[in-house]
Each structure stands twice: as C-alpha cells, then as structure tokens.
Scaffold this motif. Structure first.
Motif, PDB file in Angstrom:
ATOM      1  N   ASP A  29       0.832  -1.207   0.000  1.00  0.00           N
ATOM      2  CA  ASP A  29       0.000   0.000   0.000  1.00  0.00           C
ATOM      3  C   ASP A  29       0.868   1.259   0.000  1.00  0.00           C
ATOM      4  O   ASP A  29       0.415   2.343   0.348  1.00  0.00           O
ATOM      5  N   GLY A  30       2.120   1.108  -0.394  1.00  0.00           N
ATOM      6  CA  GLY A  30       3.038   2.249  -0.420  1.00  0.00           C
ATOM      7  C   GLY A  30       4.335   1.866  -1.096  1.00  0.00           C
ATOM      8  O   GLY A  30       4.381   0.927  -1.889  1.00  0.00           O
ATOM      9  N   PHE A  31       5.419   2.578  -0.758  1.00  0.00           N
ATOM     10  CA  PHE A  31       6.712   2.262  -1.372  1.00  0.00           C
ATOM     11  C   PHE A  31       7.837   2.571  -0.391  1.00  0.00           C
ATOM     12  O   PHE A  31       7.686   3.347   0.556  1.00  0.00           O
ATOM     13  N   TYR A  32       8.968   1.936  -0.649  1.00  0.00           N
ATOM     14  CA  TYR A  32      10.166   2.133   0.168  1.00  0.00           C
ATOM     15  C   TYR A  32      11.036   3.218  -0.465  1.00  0.00           C
ATOM     16  O   TYR A  32      11.279   3.198  -1.663  1.00  0.00           O
ATOM     17  N   ASN A  33      11.487   4.136   0.383  1.00  0.00           N
ATOM     18  CA  ASN A  33      12.278   5.282  -0.094  1.00  0.00           C
ATOM     19  C   ASN A  33      13.765   4.946  -0.096  1.00  0.00           C
ATOM     20  O   ASN A  33      14.559   5.529   0.654  1.00  0.00           O
ATOM     21  N   TRP A  34      14.171   4.007  -0.947  1.00  0.00           N
ATOM     22  CA  TRP A  34      15.567   3.572  -0.948  1.00  0.00           C
ATOM     23  C   TRP A  34      16.519   4.745  -1.246  1.00  0.00           C
ATOM     24  O   TRP A  34      17.403   5.075  -0.454  1.00  0.00           O
ATOM     25  N   ASP A  35      16.341   5.333  -2.421  1.00  0.00           N
ATOM     26  CA  ASP A  35      17.284   6.357  -2.875  1.00  0.00           C
ATOM     27  C   ASP A  35      17.160   7.640  -2.058  1.00  0.00           C
ATOM     28  O   ASP A  35      18.157   8.316  -1.795  1.00  0.00           O
ATOM     29  N   GLU A  36      15.929   7.993  -1.666  1.00  0.00           N
ATOM     30  CA  GLU A  36      15.744   9.212  -0.877  1.00  0.00           C
ATOM     31  C   GLU A  36      16.485   9.114   0.450  1.00  0.00           C
ATOM     32  O   GLU A  36      17.029  10.103   0.947  1.00  0.00           O
ATOM     33  N   ALA A  37      16.487   7.915   1.047  1.00  0.00           N
ATOM     34  CA  ALA A  37      17.182   7.736   2.322  1.00  0.00           C
ATOM     35  C   ALA A  37      18.676   7.978   2.157  1.00  0.00           C
ATOM     36  O   ALA A  37      19.313   8.646   2.986  1.00  0.00           O
ATOM     37  N   ALA A  38      19.250   7.459   1.071  1.00  0.00           N
ATOM     38  CA  ALA A  38      20.682   7.672   0.828  1.00  0.00           C
ATOM     39  C   ALA A  38      20.983   9.143   0.604  1.00  0.00           C
ATOM     40  O   ALA A  38      21.993   9.674   1.098  1.00  0.00           O
ATOM     41  N   ALA A  39      20.106   9.833  -0.137  1.00  0.00           N
ATOM     42  CA  ALA A  39      20.307  11.263  -0.385  1.00  0.00           C
ATOM     43  C   ALA A  39      20.199  12.058   0.914  1.00  0.00           C
ATOM     44  O   ALA A  39      20.966  12.996   1.151  1.00  0.00           O
ATOM     45  N   ALA A  40      19.248  11.675   1.762  1.00  0.00           N
ATOM     46  CA  ALA A  40      19.093  12.373   3.039  1.00  0.00           C
ATOM     47  C   ALA A  40      20.321  12.180   3.912  1.00  0.00           C
ATOM     48  O   ALA A  40      20.777  13.103   4.597  1.00  0.00           O
ATOM     49  N   ARG A  41      20.883  10.977   3.873  1.00  0.00           N
ATOM     50  CA  ARG A  41      22.079  10.709   4.692  1.00  0.00           C
ATOM     51  C   ARG A  41      23.274  11.546   4.215  1.00  0.00           C
ATOM     52  O   ARG A  41      24.023  12.097   5.030  1.00  0.00           O
ATOM     53  N   ILE A  42      23.464  11.667   2.901  1.00  0.00           N
ATOM     54  CA  ILE A  42      24.609  12.429   2.411  1.00  0.00           C
ATOM     55  C   ILE A  42      24.420  13.922   2.685  1.00  0.00           C
ATOM     56  O   ILE A  42      25.383  14.671   2.765  1.00  0.00           O
ATOM     57  N   CYS A  43      23.158  14.353   2.865  1.00  0.00           N
ATOM     58  CA  CYS A  43      22.888  15.758   3.188  1.00  0.00           C
ATOM     59  C   CYS A  43      23.013  16.035   4.687  1.00  0.00           C
ATOM     60  O   CYS A  43      22.786  17.162   5.131  1.00  0.00           O
ATOM     61  N   GLY A  44      23.319  15.005   5.457  1.00  0.00           N
ATOM     62  CA  GLY A  44      23.526  15.203   6.886  1.00  0.00           C
ATOM     63  C   GLY A  44      22.252  15.262   7.699  1.00  0.00           C
ATOM     64  O   GLY A  44      22.234  15.839   8.787  1.00  0.00           O
ATOM     65  N   LYS A  45      21.170  14.678   7.187  1.00  0.00           N
ATOM     66  CA  LYS A  45      19.908  14.688   7.933  1.00  0.00           C
ATOM     67  C   LYS A  45      20.059  13.896   9.238  1.00  0.00           C
ATOM     68  O   LYS A  45      20.649  12.820   9.253  1.00  0.00           O
ATOM     69  N   PRO A  46      19.488  14.420  10.338  1.00  0.00           N
ATOM     70  CA  PRO A  46      19.720  13.797  11.655  1.00  0.00           C
ATOM     71  C   PRO A  46      18.745  12.663  11.970  1.00  0.00           C
ATOM     72  O   PRO A  46      18.222  12.582  13.080  1.00  0.00           O
TER      73      PRO A  46
END
Length: 218
Positions: free
Chosen positions: A145-162
């Motif tokens: 009923d949705g999707f997994y944010n594989w690539d977004e998670a990696a992008a967030a990590r490289i941007c330093g998201k806490p």
C-alpha cells in the motif's frame, strides 16, 4: 582491450576523476545505481578515492529482501559486481545504505496522497500525478500500500539529515557474493569496515521528504 578485459573508463568516469582531483577532499559522491563509473574513475586514476571526501551508496543486502512474501532481487551492486567490489575495497569513507537498512523508510499511499494533494501546491499535484503508476505497480507486484524510499534515504544521509545512527560493520566482500548483491561476507578475502547507517527516526525522515519536495517551484 581486445583480450576480453572490460574497461569501465567513460566520459563520466573521467569527469569524476578530474573533478575529484580538482576539488581535492571536497567532493562527496552519491551513487544510486551500479558502481561502473566510480570503478572507471579509479581505473583512470588510482588516487581517485583518495581525492574524495567520501562516497555514499545505496545498495547491497545483508540478508534476503522479502517484500510482503516476495523476494526482491538487489539491482545496484549486482548489475556490475566487479565495479562494486572495487568501490567497497578501494574506496575511503564509504557509507552504504543497504536495502535491509532502508526498510523503515516506508511511505503509505494514503500519506503520500494527503501530503502532496493536500498541500495546495502545484508541485504536489504534479509529483502525485506523475507517480500514480508507481503505486499501481507496487500493488500489482508486491501487494503493498506504499513504497520504500531507498534512494531518498541515501540522499538524506549524504545531506547530513539527523535521522540516522551511524554504525561501522566489517565485511569480507567478494565478486561472487556481489553478483546477487550480498555483502554478508562469506569469503576469505580482505576485510573492509564500512559505515552502514540505521534509520532511527523514520517519521522525521519521511516528513523531511515531503518538506523538500514541496519546496520546489513550478
């Protein structure tokens, strides 16, 4: 090279190698697919990884990836396992968001619809309309009923998201294991220690996706 050896040196690989040397220590690379161009950059300049600030990759599995009873094959490192092996064994400051570690980053369709269409912003409707087929595919293929944010998670990590907790894990990768995207370490090769972040705040991470998507102007 005429002897059956495959060269990965391309215009993209040469560009990355040149930029890494020019920016010496300032360039972070986000790799969301096969590692072919990164390996090509190293082939063209064996000091390539020494000039990078780091590499963040999305890919690999540490155990079978099962979505609602269906086994999902790994589609990043397995595409070019030799290149992936080069990055994991030659790279420095490598961060790896594995498919298993990204599983907490899941967005339900009802949340996606309400956040985007309820925002009142044109970009929200545009993104939703353009991705409706994606949800239909996931329902038909995996019953999700949705999707997994594989690539977004990696992008967030490289941007330093806490929203992550870093952890160093040691592996002994092999080309044979990487043919199926596996990095568990069953070989007797050289051990490498890699940062494999864990998502500790999936709700905050999901909210950051919507905030950033809805900031786009149209």
């Amino acid at each position: 090279d005429g002897e059956g050896n495959r060269s990965r040196i391309s215009d993209a690989a040469l560009f990355m190698a040149e930029e890494a040397r020019r920016l010496d220590g300032e360039l972070l690379i986000l790799a969301l697919g096969a590692q072919t161009n990164l390996a090509g950059a190293w082939e063209s300049d064996h000091d390539f990884f020494d000039h990078l600030a780091g590499v963040t990759c999305m890919g690999c599995i540490t155990e079978p990836l099962i979505l609602n009873g269906t086994v999902l094959g790994e589609l990043n490192f397995s595409v070019d396992p030799e290149a992936g092996y080069t990055v994991l064994t030659k790279g420095r400051n490598v961060t790896l968001l594995t498919g298993n570690h990204c599983l907490p980053s899941y967005t339900k369709h009802e949340t996606y619809e309400s956040r985007l269409l309820g925002s009142g912003r044109p970009v929200g409707k545009y993104i939703y309309d353009r991705t409706s087929d994606w949800f239909r595919e996931k329902v038909l293929r995996f019953g999700l009923d949705g999707f997994y944010n594989w690539d977004e998670a990696a992008a967030a990590r490289i941007c330093g998201k806490p929203y992550f907790s870093d952890q160093k894990l040691c592996f002994t990768p092999s080309v044979e294991d990487l043919r199926r995207g596996f990095i568990g370490g069953t070989s007797s090769g050289n051990e490498v220690c890699i940062n494999t972040p864990v998502i500790t705040d999936p709700e905050g991470l999901e909210d950051s996706y919507f905030q950033n998507w809805l900031c786009l102007d149209m």
